[in-house]
Design an enzyme around this catalytic site. Structure first.
Site, PDB file in Angstrom:
ATOM      1  N   GLY A  97       0.755  -1.303   0.065  1.00 20.04           N
ATOM      2  CA  GLY A  97      -0.076  -0.080   0.004  1.00 20.04           C
ATOM      3  C   GLY A  97       0.627   1.200  -0.168  1.00 20.04           C
ATOM      4  CB  VAL A  98       4.331   2.112   0.835  1.00 24.67           C
ATOM      5  CG1 VAL A  98       5.245   2.912   0.612  1.00 24.67           C
ATOM      6  CG2 VAL A  98       4.495   1.703   2.265  1.00 24.67           C
ATOM      7  N   PRO A 137       7.149   7.079  -5.991  1.00 21.36           N
ATOM      8  CG  PRO A 137       8.226   9.080  -5.730  1.00 21.36           C
ATOM      9  CD  PRO A 137       7.692   7.754  -4.862  1.00 21.36           C
ATOM     10  CB  ALA A 138       6.727   5.993 -11.959  1.00 26.22           C
ATOM     11  CG  LEU A 139      11.657   9.702 -13.436  1.00 29.45           C
ATOM     12  CD1 LEU A 139      12.202   8.501 -14.343  1.00 29.45           C
ATOM     13  CD2 LEU A 139      11.208  10.876 -14.417  1.00 29.45           C
ATOM     14  CE1 TYR A 174      25.306   1.807  -5.852  1.00 29.11           C
ATOM     15  CE2 TYR A 174      23.683   3.238  -5.670  1.00 29.11           C
ATOM     16  CZ  TYR A 174      24.070   2.372  -6.386  1.00 29.11           C
ATOM     17  OH  TYR A 174      22.967   1.544  -7.044  1.00 29.11           O
ATOM     18  CG  ASP A 233      18.258   3.608  -6.090  1.00 24.51           C
ATOM     19  OD1 ASP A 233      17.730   2.735  -5.555  1.00 24.51           O
ATOM     20  OD2 ASP A 233      19.366   3.358  -6.261  1.00 24.51           O
ATOM     21  CE  LYS A 252      20.013   0.032  -4.915  1.00 22.73           C
ATOM     22  NZ  LYS A 252      20.676   1.270  -5.117  1.00 22.73           N
ATOM     23  CG  HIS A 263      23.628  -3.570  -3.760  1.00 18.30           C
ATOM     24  ND1 HIS A 263      24.147  -2.257  -3.402  1.00 18.30           N
ATOM     25  CD2 HIS A 263      23.545  -3.175  -5.211  1.00 18.30           C
ATOM     26  CE1 HIS A 263      24.507  -1.714  -4.608  1.00 18.30           C
ATOM     27  NE2 HIS A 263      24.038  -2.228  -5.477  1.00 18.30           N
TER      28      HIS A 263
HETATM   29  P1  NDP Z   1      21.937   5.284 -16.185  1.00 18.55           P
HETATM   30  O1  NDP Z   1      21.065   4.449 -17.388  1.00 18.55           O
HETATM   31  O2  NDP Z   1      21.116   6.305 -15.581  1.00 18.55           O
HETATM   32  O3  NDP Z   1      22.937   6.162 -16.977  1.00 18.55           O
HETATM   33  C1  NDP Z   1      23.901   7.040 -16.431  1.00 18.55           C
HETATM   34  C2  NDP Z   1      24.754   7.674 -17.266  1.00 18.55           C
HETATM   35  O4  NDP Z   1      24.121   8.271 -18.318  1.00 18.55           O
HETATM   36  C3  NDP Z   1      25.569   8.503 -16.595  1.00 18.55           C
HETATM   37  O5  NDP Z   1      26.797   8.396 -17.290  1.00 18.55           O
HETATM   38  C4  NDP Z   1      25.271  10.119 -16.807  1.00 18.55           C
HETATM   39  O6  NDP Z   1      26.288  10.717 -16.929  1.00 18.55           O
HETATM   40  C5  NDP Z   1      24.523   9.629 -18.375  1.00 18.55           C
HETATM   41  N1  NDP Z   1      23.238  10.531 -18.311  1.00 18.55           N
HETATM   42  C6  NDP Z   1      22.227  10.771 -17.723  1.00 18.55           C
HETATM   43  N2  NDP Z   1      21.367  11.240 -18.103  1.00 18.55           N
HETATM   44  C7  NDP Z   1      21.612  11.536 -19.404  1.00 18.55           C
HETATM   45  C8  NDP Z   1      20.829  11.986 -20.558  1.00 18.55           C
HETATM   46  N3  NDP Z   1      19.874  12.614 -20.450  1.00 18.55           N
HETATM   47  N4  NDP Z   1      21.488  11.855 -21.760  1.00 18.55           N
HETATM   48  C9  NDP Z   1      22.857  11.411 -21.713  1.00 18.55           C
HETATM   49  N5  NDP Z   1      23.552  10.703 -20.752  1.00 18.55           N
HETATM   50  C10 NDP Z   1      23.006  10.980 -19.822  1.00 18.55           C
HETATM   51  O7  NDP Z   1      22.851   4.287 -15.515  1.00 18.55           O
HETATM   52  P2  NDP Z   1      23.148   3.787 -14.011  1.00 18.55           P
HETATM   53  O8  NDP Z   1      23.838   2.574 -14.125  1.00 18.55           O
HETATM   54  O9  NDP Z   1      23.745   5.014 -13.252  1.00 18.55           O
HETATM   55  O10 NDP Z   1      21.875   3.515 -13.374  1.00 18.55           O
HETATM   56  C11 NDP Z   1      21.051   4.672 -12.587  1.00 18.55           C
HETATM   57  C12 NDP Z   1      20.994   4.076 -11.218  1.00 18.55           C
HETATM   58  O11 NDP Z   1      20.416   2.929 -10.872  1.00 18.55           O
HETATM   59  C13 NDP Z   1      22.172   4.410 -10.342  1.00 18.55           C
HETATM   60  O12 NDP Z   1      22.688   5.440 -10.166  1.00 18.55           O
HETATM   61  C14 NDP Z   1      21.767   3.725  -9.260  1.00 18.55           C
HETATM   62  O13 NDP Z   1      21.045   4.113  -8.152  1.00 18.55           O
HETATM   63  C15 NDP Z   1      21.072   2.245  -9.601  1.00 18.55           C
HETATM   64  N6  NDP Z   1      21.903   1.084  -9.941  1.00 18.55           N
HETATM   65  C16 NDP Z   1      21.934   0.061  -9.195  1.00 18.55           C
HETATM   66  C17 NDP Z   1      22.368  -0.851  -9.596  1.00 18.55           C
HETATM   67  C18 NDP Z   1      22.190  -2.239  -8.547  1.00 18.55           C
HETATM   68  O14 NDP Z   1      23.053  -3.148  -8.611  1.00 18.55           O
HETATM   69  N7  NDP Z   1      21.007  -2.477  -7.935  1.00 18.55           N
HETATM   70  C19 NDP Z   1      23.457  -1.036 -10.381  1.00 18.55           C
HETATM   71  C20 NDP Z   1      23.680   0.147 -11.182  1.00 18.55           C
HETATM   72  C21 NDP Z   1      22.855   1.429 -10.935  1.00 18.55           C
HETATM   73  P3  NDP Z   1      26.158  12.376 -15.994  1.00 18.55           P
HETATM   74  O15 NDP Z   1      26.183  11.949 -14.478  1.00 18.55           O
HETATM   75  O16 NDP Z   1      27.621  12.722 -16.550  1.00 18.55           O
HETATM   76  O17 NDP Z   1      25.255  12.936 -16.626  1.00 18.55           O
END
Ligand code: NDP
Length: 298
Positions: free
Chosen positions: A13-14, A17-19, A52, A47, A77, A110
């Protein structure tokens, strides 16, 4: 008026946000500003993870933003060095202390550790205790396969609310998403923009970047949006939660400007068809403390 993300109701029920904003690889010195920029731009989900190294800065960014604690959804995580029941409780305490919060909205494991799944199950039982104590509003997992989830739920009480997994147009996780839907688990996309393929390419001379694929570039042109916005819209059309990471304010804003257009079912299907079945991240079957010897200091 600042836009807001649609809410997804979790299985307890919590509302989540989707994004949201991801902060993996966000340097601590840039994380406070990134979180502040995101909150100012309408984001209400951040997140992070113990691994991290920026939970303190996430907490600081939220405090500096001036937003009420109850208005923002914080996920963190537990890292695999803190698995086992007693150690997990210590690890969860460490997360809350570093964040400077007395509860988080979502606690995730994680990774599964398939070679010591008893330790994974014990850590999840500690998460169940955090939930019972009101120190987590919801609990879940990350990088779990269907088999890992079945194994977990056979030994525990609380169905995970979320499984956060690699998910983008080149790795669409169709079967896992269907399994999640059948079990009331929300699919949350990490590397929603395919980031892992850029920062960890299997072949540096041939980076598989979904943002450059002609299907996505054409849709971006049709809607007057960017490739990243089209890809994030695709996640939302599927009811998938996405947490794109950026430390750049203009991209943080760009990634949230996705609520003024929609994709047609045919366009969603055209992006679905880009799936390669090849993940960019590590194989969840292989995760253990030997592959990742890093330890979180609590
Ligand atoms: P993303 O798909 O979110 O891509 C991030 C990369 O794309 C960064 O290099 C960023 O650079 C660049 N970027 C961001 N916005 C744009 C844009 N509009 N146009 C072009 N390039 C863009 O990958 P992530 O792997 O970072 O995943 C997102 C989140 O998911 C992580 O931050 C983390 O919170 C989570 N995650 C969880 C994992 C898990 O094992 N549970 C593993 C990996 C990620 P810049 O910062 O320079 O803009």
């Amino acid at each position: 008026m600042t836009a807001s993300a649609p809410l997804i109701t979790l299985n307890n029920g919590v509302e989540m946000p989707a994004l949201g904003l991801g902060v993996f690889q966000s340097p601590p010195a840039e994380t406070v500003g990134a979180v502040e920029a995101a909150i100012a731009g309408g984001y209400r989900l951040v997140d992070t993870a113990a691994a991290y190294g920026n939970e303190r800065e996430v907490g600081e960014g939220i405090r500096r933003s001036g937003i009420d604690r109850g208005e923002v959804f914080i996920t963190t995580k537990l890292w695999i060095s803190d698995y086992g029941y007693e150690q997990a409780l210590i690890g969860f305490d460490g997360c809350l202390r570093r964040l400077g919060l007395d509860y988080v909205d979502l606690f995730l494991l994680h990774h599964p550790v398939p070679s010591d799944f008893d330790g994974t199950v014990a850590a999840y039982k500690a998460a169940e205790q955090m939930l019972a104590d009101g120190r987590a509003r919801a609990i879940g997992v990350s990088n779990f396969s269907e088999r890992h989830i079945e194994n977990l739920i056979g030994q525990t009480e609380v169905m995970p609310a979320v499984n956060q997994v690699e998910l983008h147009p080149f790795f669409t996780q169709q079967a896992l998403r269907a399994f999640h839907a059948a079990n009331g688990i929300v699919s949350q996309a990490w590397s929603p923009l395919g980031g892992v393929n850029r920062y960890r390419p299997a072949d540096a001379s041939d980076v598989k970047n979904p943002l450059e694929h002609p299907t996505i570039v054409e849709l971006a042109s049709k809607y007057g949006k960017t490739s990243a916005q089209v890809v994030l819209r695709w996640h939302l059309e599927h009811g998938v939660s996405a947490i794109p990471k950026s430390v750049k304010p203009h991209r943080i804003a760009e990634n949230f400007d996705v609520f003024d257009f929609t994709l047609t079912p045919d366009e969603v299907a055209a992006i679905d068809a880009l799936d390669t079945g090849i993940r960019g991240g590590p194989d969840p079957e292989l995760i253990n403390t030997e592959l990742y010897p890093f330890k979180v200091e609590n």
